[in-house]
Write a protein that holds these residues in place. Structure first.
Motif, short mmCIF file in Angstrom:
data_model
loop_
_atom_site.label_atom_id
_atom_site.label_comp_id
_atom_site.label_asym_id
_atom_site.label_seq_id
_atom_site.Cartn_x
_atom_site.Cartn_y
_atom_site.Cartn_z
N LEU A 272 0.76 -1.30 0.12
CA LEU A 272 0.01 0.01 -0.03
C LEU A 272 0.76 1.15 -0.25
N ARG A 273 0.43 2.17 -0.81
CA ARG A 273 1.26 3.48 -0.66
C ARG A 273 0.34 4.52 -0.58
N PHE A 274 0.48 5.36 0.10
CA PHE A 274 -0.28 6.82 0.31
C PHE A 274 0.59 7.80 0.27
N HIS A 275 0.55 8.54 -0.84
CA HIS A 275 1.33 9.91 -1.17
C HIS A 275 0.47 10.94 -1.65
N SER A 276 -0.04 11.68 -0.48
CA SER A 276 -1.25 12.56 -0.66
C SER A 276 -1.26 13.27 0.71
N ASN A 277 -2.29 14.21 0.73
CA ASN A 277 -2.54 15.22 1.87
C ASN A 277 -3.79 14.71 2.49
N ALA B 127 -2.96 19.18 9.49
CA ALA B 127 -2.95 18.93 8.27
C ALA B 127 -1.33 18.32 7.82
N MET B 128 -1.47 17.27 6.85
CA MET B 128 -0.20 16.56 6.98
C MET B 128 -0.17 16.21 5.41
N ASP B 129 1.20 16.02 4.91
CA ASP B 129 1.39 15.27 3.56
C ASP B 129 2.22 14.06 4.00
N PHE B 130 1.57 13.13 3.34
CA PHE B 130 2.28 11.63 3.62
C PHE B 130 2.93 11.28 2.32
N ASP B 131 3.92 10.39 2.47
CA ASP B 131 4.47 9.34 1.49
C ASP B 131 4.93 8.13 2.19
N LEU B 132 3.83 7.62 2.23
CA LEU B 132 3.92 6.08 3.34
C LEU B 132 3.42 5.13 2.53
N SER B 133 4.55 3.95 2.36
CA SER B 133 4.36 2.46 2.00
C SER B 133 4.18 1.62 3.31
N MET B 134 3.12 0.73 3.19
CA MET B 134 2.98 -0.30 4.25
C MET B 134 2.57 -1.53 3.53
N CYS B 135 3.14 -2.76 4.06
CA CYS B 135 2.97 -4.17 3.50
C CYS B 135 3.05 -5.05 4.79
N ASN B 136 2.86 -6.22 4.35
CA ASN B 136 2.95 -7.55 5.03
C ASN B 136 2.70 -7.42 6.39
#
Length: 176
Positions: free
Chosen positions: A47-52, A159-168
């Motif tokens: 999963l990747r979330f790159h947004s605000n 308010a926050m900008d994310f560029d986070l990936s998660m897995c497993n």
């Protein structure tokens, strides 16, 4: 916990499946282009979330039902929720980061030290017995094959900008 090859799975949904103005379903395999991290293992999806997300806003990465193994349901204190995280160096998980995992509000930077993996994957472990309220899995959860309601929701306090990936995502027996 999740079958990333059947995303979002039977009975599961993401923000994009509920709100058509958000077009991504967050599932990646690392071939999408520049800025996407390499998968943890070859051919593995994440999963990747790159947004605000606005202050006290929310973004549903996934919600639905999971299968909790009978041994985990019977003795949650002996298990951790484990998963891998990858952050872009410019977007650490700071003190205002809140990510709902099940009914538990994970605040990775609550100590004042941001979590930053600088583009590499790092394992996170949260003991299923470390929280007394709003648990990762509810008391008396239904073991497999019954379903237990579960979610991954981003809801920062600012308010926050994310560029986070998660897995497993998995339940792992604690080692004494």
């Amino acid at each position: 916990i999740f079958d990333f090859n059947d995303w979002p799975g039977s009975g599961g949904f993401t923000h994009s499946s509920q709100f058509p103005d958000h077009t991504t379903n967050f599932l990646c395999d690392g071939t999408e282009g520049e800025g996407y991290p390499e998968p943890l293992n070859e051919g593995m999806k994440y999963l990747r979330f790159h947004s605000n997300v606005g202050a006290w806003g929310w973004m549903v990465l996934w919600a639905g039902y999971i299968q909790v193994p009978a041994e985990v349901a019977a003795d949650p204190a002996s298990y951790n929720l484990c998963f891998e995280v990858c952050t872009n160096a410019s977007y650490p998980l700071g003190s205002t980061t809140r990510i709902c995992l099940g009914d538990y509000m994970w605040m990775p930077g609550a100590s004042g030290i941001p979590v930053n993996t600088y583009g590499g994957w790092r394992t996170m472990r949260i003991g299923l017995d470390e929280v007394s309220e709003n648990k990762i899995i509810p008391d008396g959860c239904s073991p497999a094959p019954d379903n237990t309601a579960w979610k991954i929701v981003f809801t920062p306090t600012d308010a926050m900008d994310f560029d986070l990936s998660m897995c497993n995502f998995r339940f792992s027996k604690k080692i004494d």
